[in-house]
Design an enzyme around this catalytic site. Structure first.
Site, PDB file in Angstrom:
ATOM      1  N   GLY A  28       0.845  -1.193   0.000  1.00  0.00           N
ATOM      2  CA  GLY A  28       0.000   0.000   0.000  1.00  0.00           C
ATOM      3  C   GLY A  28       0.874   1.234   0.000  1.00  0.00           C
TER       4      GLY A  28
ATOM      5  N   MET B 165      -0.504   7.197   3.626  1.00  0.00           N
ATOM      6  CA  MET B 165      -0.005   6.660   4.895  1.00  0.00           C
ATOM      7  C   MET B 165       1.121   5.659   4.681  1.00  0.00           C
ATOM      8  SD  MET B 165      -1.562   8.193   7.351  1.00  0.00           S
ATOM      9  CE  MET B 165      -1.340   7.136   8.778  1.00  0.00           C
TER      10      MET B 165
ATOM     11  N   SER C 176      -2.257   6.413  14.402  1.00  0.00           N
ATOM     12  CA  SER C 176      -2.900   7.719  14.488  1.00  0.00           C
ATOM     13  C   SER C 176      -1.889   8.835  14.302  1.00  0.00           C
ATOM     14  CB  SER C 176      -3.600   7.891  15.842  1.00  0.00           C
ATOM     15  OG  SER C 176      -4.233   9.151  15.910  1.00  0.00           O
TER      16      SER C 176
ATOM     17  N   LYS D 115      -7.563   1.826  19.004  1.00  0.00           N
ATOM     18  CA  LYS D 115      -7.489   2.875  17.978  1.00  0.00           C
ATOM     19  C   LYS D 115      -8.882   3.395  17.638  1.00  0.00           C
ATOM     20  CE  LYS D 115      -6.033   5.474  14.555  1.00  0.00           C
ATOM     21  NZ  LYS D 115      -7.171   5.726  13.688  1.00  0.00           N
TER      22      LYS D 115
ATOM     23  N   HIS E  44      -9.934   5.623  20.405  1.00  0.00           N
ATOM     24  CA  HIS E  44      -9.222   6.902  20.220  1.00  0.00           C
ATOM     25  C   HIS E  44      -9.991   7.789  19.257  1.00  0.00           C
ATOM     26  CE1 HIS E  44      -6.746   9.330  17.486  1.00  0.00           C
ATOM     27  NE2 HIS E  44      -5.967   9.606  18.520  1.00  0.00           N
ATOM     28  N   ASN E  45     -10.407   7.210  18.134  1.00  0.00           N
ATOM     29  CA  ASN E  45     -11.134   7.994  17.135  1.00  0.00           C
ATOM     30  C   ASN E  45     -12.495   8.437  17.660  1.00  0.00           C
ATOM     31  OD1 ASN E  45      -8.937   7.303  15.577  1.00  0.00           O
ATOM     32  ND2 ASN E  45     -10.139   6.784  13.779  1.00  0.00           N
TER      33      ASN E  45
ATOM     34  N   GLU F 225     -11.926  11.308  19.721  1.00  0.00           N
ATOM     35  CA  GLU F 225     -11.620  12.396  18.774  1.00  0.00           C
ATOM     36  C   GLU F 225     -12.901  13.035  18.247  1.00  0.00           C
ATOM     37  OE1 GLU F 225     -10.102  12.336  14.226  1.00  0.00           O
ATOM     38  OE2 GLU F 225      -8.790  11.292  15.660  1.00  0.00           O
TER      39      GLU F 225
END
Length: 497
Positions: A12, A16, A148, A205, A208-209, A212
């Protein structure tokens, strides 16, 4: 001369993936690349930054060639767009439904037992759970890691939250900790550590979002009431958020909010923020957080309200039509002490922010029980101290709270946060009251206040709900005057006077 072998492979090569690869090279690790799109690969390899890495970076054009370039045990990180979870009851791969499964199924015949696959996308934790189990049975190592920090974090140091098969961690620990953000007095504490078994990393994660989402909505509430109640200009808003960033609100999100108010539209020279359509999107992790909170029976109401706020913002056409028909309080300005009110909004934002994090960590604690994960909540707070989107100074306080009491039931019960919220509660109440009177929507602030008031209430009106449920559905109820509550049913029609 033997062919050069590379330390890690990256599948990929979008934003990112390429930035993580460059970050790895900067920290002394050689990287092989593969992307299903040859154009993506060629485009990246033609950049000056990629060229500058020389033979530390190599592009490949088939998975067979890609795997052949890697040292053993092979370490392969996949930065592939995630999808909604595959509803699978058995432990298997679903290459026709999930891009990550597709890549894994193509890699398996090319790998040796003991090789490691790492999924760094925003993957639903249930998919990581089944992939870990499936690959472990075949003798492969697997990690699902939260990443993140966005493009900048990937390049300069993200927050990383790895989970999966525990034996996988030593294989890639040196690389992931090297490329992560660093905090601490000496700037040497990595924002990357082992989270827990199977899907724990991706769950953390996702959470976390979710936080957020709540954090961003609370900042929007503060912006909106300052703009509409006080008529604050963009210059004033820049100064206000700049000043707030020097207080306990110091954080990445407050910092970028300050900067946003300074940017001009290159076409008109006017503030760019005023040219942006007020319709927000979402990528799914906020929705997942809310859905899973409901499954656990925990009130992550700030995340849920933040998701709903984005939903109603997306109804732009409907809102425009309704604005021409529906009336209510609007247009009036705050008439009191302007400077004092700005300070009340700041304190309200801090109190509401604490409530958002308190809800998030309650959800993490309950998820750990439900899914049999051994989560260190204080260590997780420290991982978010740098590199990630919600990085903030007060996360150090959260780590201290869980260090002092690893079994802390709720952050609001920690002495520091209890004092902070109780001190700011009058300001939060006053700001919500003012917003209601002026017809200014502040869904995050209002939800935080309701959560605080509900959590500190020894009794709530749920007794009436239970009576209603028993009346129409014979669902039974428990009694306050029985040692174990018991289980009772009343024939309400016969019993009524």
């Amino acid at each position: 001369m033997s062919e050069k072998l590379y330390d890690i492979g990256m599948v990929g090569v979008a934003v990112m993936g390429r930035n993580l690869a460059l970050n790895m090279i900067d920290h002394g690790f050689d990287v092989a690349l593969f992307d299903a799109s040859r154009d993506y690969t060629d485009s990246f390899m033609s950049t000056e930054e990629a060229k500058s890495k020389g033979d530390k970076l190599v592009a490949t054009y088939s998975l067979k060639e890609f795997v052949s370039k890697l040292k053993t045990p092979r370490r392969i990180m996949m930065m592939i767009k995630s999808v909604d979870p595959v509803p699978a009851l058995d432990v298997a791969l679903y290459p026709d439904k999930a891009p990550v499964d597709s890549v894994i199924s193509q890699l398996i015949p090319l790998l040796d037992k003991g090789d490691l696959l790492i999924d760094g996308g925003n993957t639903h934790f249930t998919d990581t759970e089944r992939r870990t189990k499936y690959l472990s049975k075949l003798g492969f190592n697997f990690i699902g890691t939260g990443v993140s920090g966005g493009e900048e974090g990937a390049r300069k140091g993200p927050s990383l939250m790895p989970g999966g098969s525990p034996e996988s961690w030593p294989i890639v620990k040196p690389i992931l900790q090297a490329i992560s953000a660093k905090v601490g007095a000496n700037g040497d504490v990595p924002c990357c550590d082992w989270i827990g078994e199977r899907g724990a990393g991706h769950y953390v994660k996702m959470l976390h979002n979710g936080i957020e989402y709540g954090d961003m909505q609370l900042i929007c509430d503060a912006y909106w009431i300052l703009k509409n109640a006080l008529g604050a200009t963009n210059q004033e808003l820049c100064e206000i958020f700049g000043a707030w960033n020097k207080t306990e609100l110091n954080s990445y999100l407050i910092e970028i909010t300050r900067d946003i108010f300074t940017v001009e539209d290159p076409e008109t020279g006017e503030p760019l923020i005023d040219k942006i359509l007020d319709s927000a999107g979402a990528k799914g992790t906020g929705k997942w957080t809310s859905q899973l909170a409901l499954d656990l029976g925990v009130p992550s109401s700030l995340v849920t309200e933040a998701v709903y706020a984005r939903c109603i913002s997306a109804m732009k056409g409907a809102r425009a039509r309704a604005s021409e028909v529906l009336t209510g309080a609007q247009g009036a300005k705050f008439q009191g002490d302007r400077e004092a009110f700005v300070e009340k909004v700041r304190r309200a934002l801090y109190a509401a922010k604490i409530c958002a994090y308190a809800q998030g960590f309650v959800q993490l604690r309950e998820a750990a029980k439900e899914y049999d994960w051994n989560l260190n909540l204080g260590r997780i707070a420290l991982l978010w101290r740098g590199g990630c989107i919600i990085r903030a100074v007060f996360l150090e306080r959260i780590k201290d709270a869980f260090d002092a009491d690893p079994n802390l039931e709720n952050l609001l019960l920690d002495p520091y946060f209890k004092s902070a919220v109780e001190s700011a509660e009058p300001a939060l109440r006053e700001v919500v009251k003012t917003a209601v009177e002026l017809g200014i929507p502040v869904p995050g602030f209002a939800t935080a206040l309701t959560y605080f008031d509900s959590y500190r209430s020894e009794r709530l009106p749920a007794n009436l709900i239970q009576a209603q449920r028993d009346y129409f559905g014979a669902h039974t109820y428990r009694r306050v005057d029985k040692p174990d509550g018991g289980s009772f049913h009343t024939d309400w029609l016969k019993a009524k006077k």
